[in-house]
Design an enzyme around this catalytic site. Structure first.
Site, PDB file in Angstrom:
ATOM      1  N   GLY A  62      19.578  40.566 -21.382  1.00  0.00           N
ATOM      2  CA  GLY A  62      19.920  41.535 -20.337  1.00  0.00           C
ATOM      3  C   GLY A  62      20.553  42.813 -20.844  1.00  0.00           C
ATOM      4  N   SER A  63      20.201  43.219 -22.063  1.00  0.00           N
ATOM      5  CA  SER A  63      20.791  44.478 -22.547  1.00  0.00           C
ATOM      6  C   SER A  63      20.265  45.666 -21.734  1.00  0.00           C
ATOM      7  CB  SER A  63      20.543  44.672 -24.043  1.00  0.00           C
ATOM      8  OG  SER A  63      19.191  44.907 -24.322  1.00  0.00           O
ATOM      9  N   ASN A  64      19.040  45.575 -21.249  1.00  0.00           N
ATOM     10  CA  ASN A  64      18.531  46.658 -20.390  1.00  0.00           C
ATOM     11  C   ASN A  64      19.209  46.641 -19.024  1.00  0.00           C
ATOM     12  OD1 ASN A  64      16.230  48.390 -21.591  1.00  0.00           O
ATOM     13  ND2 ASN A  64      15.816  46.316 -22.340  1.00  0.00           N
TER      14      ASN A  64
ATOM     15  N   MET B 148      10.266  37.651 -18.177  1.00  0.00           N
ATOM     16  CA  MET B 148       9.133  37.175 -18.959  1.00  0.00           C
ATOM     17  C   MET B 148       8.225  36.242 -18.154  1.00  0.00           C
ATOM     18  SD  MET B 148       9.839  39.053 -21.384  1.00  0.00           S
ATOM     19  CE  MET B 148       9.339  38.856 -23.091  1.00  0.00           C
ATOM     20  N   ARG B 149       7.838  36.681 -16.970  1.00  0.00           N
ATOM     21  CA  ARG B 149       6.918  35.890 -16.136  1.00  0.00           C
ATOM     22  C   ARG B 149       5.853  36.783 -15.544  1.00  0.00           C
ATOM     23  NH1 ARG B 149       7.525  31.085 -14.797  1.00  0.00           N
ATOM     24  NH2 ARG B 149       9.072  30.333 -16.239  1.00  0.00           N
TER      25      ARG B 149
ATOM     26  N   ILE C  28       3.825  38.170 -12.567  1.00  0.00           N
ATOM     27  CA  ILE C  28       4.141  38.404 -11.154  1.00  0.00           C
ATOM     28  C   ILE C  28       2.846  38.206 -10.365  1.00  0.00           C
ATOM     29  CG2 ILE C  28       5.015  40.103  -9.514  1.00  0.00           C
ATOM     30  CD1 ILE C  28       7.141  39.859 -11.453  1.00  0.00           C
TER      31      ILE C  28
ATOM     32  N   ASN D 194       8.148  48.270 -14.902  1.00  0.00           N
ATOM     33  CA  ASN D 194       8.444  47.376 -16.028  1.00  0.00           C
ATOM     34  C   ASN D 194       8.676  48.215 -17.283  1.00  0.00           C
ATOM     35  OD1 ASN D 194       8.558  44.871 -17.512  1.00  0.00           O
ATOM     36  ND2 ASN D 194       6.473  45.237 -18.224  1.00  0.00           N
TER      37      ASN D 194
ATOM     38  N   HIS E 151       8.385  47.913 -21.567  1.00  0.00           N
ATOM     39  CA  HIS E 151       7.750  47.073 -22.581  1.00  0.00           C
ATOM     40  C   HIS E 151       7.908  47.737 -23.950  1.00  0.00           C
ATOM     41  CE1 HIS E 151       5.017  44.019 -24.069  1.00  0.00           C
ATOM     42  NE2 HIS E 151       4.416  44.969 -24.756  1.00  0.00           N
TER      43      HIS E 151
HETATM   44  C1  GAR Z   1      13.078  44.337 -23.887  1.00  0.00           C
HETATM   45  O1  GAR Z   1      12.817  44.803 -25.194  1.00  0.00           O
HETATM   46  C2  GAR Z   1      11.884  44.572 -22.995  1.00  0.00           C
HETATM   47  O2  GAR Z   1      11.187  45.738 -23.321  1.00  0.00           O
HETATM   48  C3  GAR Z   1      11.054  43.350 -23.283  1.00  0.00           C
HETATM   49  O3  GAR Z   1      11.994  42.309 -23.330  1.00  0.00           O
HETATM   50  C4  GAR Z   1      13.206  42.805 -23.883  1.00  0.00           C
HETATM   51  C5  GAR Z   1      14.365  42.331 -23.039  1.00  0.00           C
HETATM   52  O4  GAR Z   1      15.582  42.599 -23.661  1.00  0.00           O
HETATM   53  N1  GAR Z   1      10.062  43.126 -22.284  1.00  0.00           N
HETATM   54  C6  GAR Z   1       8.844  42.642 -22.535  1.00  0.00           C
HETATM   55  O5  GAR Z   1       8.466  42.278 -23.639  1.00  0.00           O
HETATM   56  C7  GAR Z   1       7.927  42.552 -21.315  1.00  0.00           C
HETATM   57  N2  GAR Z   1       6.653  42.071 -21.698  1.00  0.00           N
HETATM   58  P1  GAR Z   1      16.934  42.561 -22.849  1.00  0.00           P
HETATM   59  O6  GAR Z   1      16.992  41.211 -22.128  1.00  0.00           O
HETATM   60  O7  GAR Z   1      18.012  42.669 -23.865  1.00  0.00           O
HETATM   61  O8  GAR Z   1      16.928  43.707 -21.858  1.00  0.00           O
END
Ligand code: GAR
Length: 207
Positions: free
Chosen positions: A12-14, A90-91, A93, A107, A109
């Protein structure tokens, strides 16, 4: 403020970057809800600390993807959520959410889509030997990391980069870009209705 929900599965850093941007006044949004498919994930603690209500669930407790998405959709509607923000969710939709939120679900990526969708995008880019990769924010359609692109940032791949070192360059870029894109949507500087239109008509590019 724009009413948003954030969906996440892991660290969940984003999510945290979005919380920080709201708290620091850089993002005119209200995080109405965190949706998380892994009750033990670190992002759930982050939500607690930030005072954001969390809806956690275990997919295997439901008969189908549609079943847990119906429950989520009801929550989103109850809270008047205007924009759904996928941040490491990571699912896949299904049409339950995609149809209800088409043009209002985004989203992030860690690659320059359409290259390297799916899991381990950073590893895929390294294995392919590309010299430039990056970050994409896009509207969510029914596909895997597919849908109209809203914003991208490039990152150079150096010969000695590893999955970890490259991820460490990509993450901070995500943390800056995602709140900026959400703010641009909130201000109307990114027009989601326009982005959701088909880009070609009778084989011609639509300007
Ligand atoms: C992020 O790098 C995001 O871009 C990626 O998961 C990570 C989540 O990091 N998403 C994907 O790969 C989507 N296919 P976080 O939990 O630290 O935010």
């Amino acid at each position: 403020p724009l009413r948003i929900a954030v969906f996440a599965s892991g660290s969940g850093s984003n999510f945290q970057a979005i919380v920080n941007a709201v708290q620091e006044g850089r993002l005119d949004a209200r995080i109405e809800l965190l949706v998380c498919d892994r009750p033990q994930a670190e992002v759930v603690e982050r939500a607690q600390k930030a005072g954001v209500p969390a809806h956690t669930f275990k997919p295997k407790d439901y008969a189908s993807r549609e079943a847990y998405e119906q429950e989520i959709l009801a929550l989103l509607q109850e809270k008047g959520v205007e924009l759904v923000v996928l941040a490491g969710y990571m699912r896949i939709i299904t049409s339950v959410l995609v149809d209800a939120y088409w043009g209002r679900m985004i989203n992030i990526h860690p690659s320059l889509l359409p290259s390297f969708p799916g899991l381990h995008a950073v590893r895929q880019a390294l294995e392919h030997g590309v010299k430039i990769t990056g970050v994409t924010v896009h509207l969510v359609d029914g596909g895997l990391d597919s849908g109209p692109v809203l914003a991208q940032r490039a990152v150079n791949v150096e010969p000695d980069d590893t999955e970890q070192s490259l991820s460490e360059k990509i993450h901070p870029i995500e943390h800056v870009l995602y709140p900026q894109v959400i703010q641009a949507i909130a201000e109307g500087a990114i027009d989601l209705k326009q982005a959701a239109q088909p880009k070609t008509k009778d084989g011609m590019i639509v300007q």
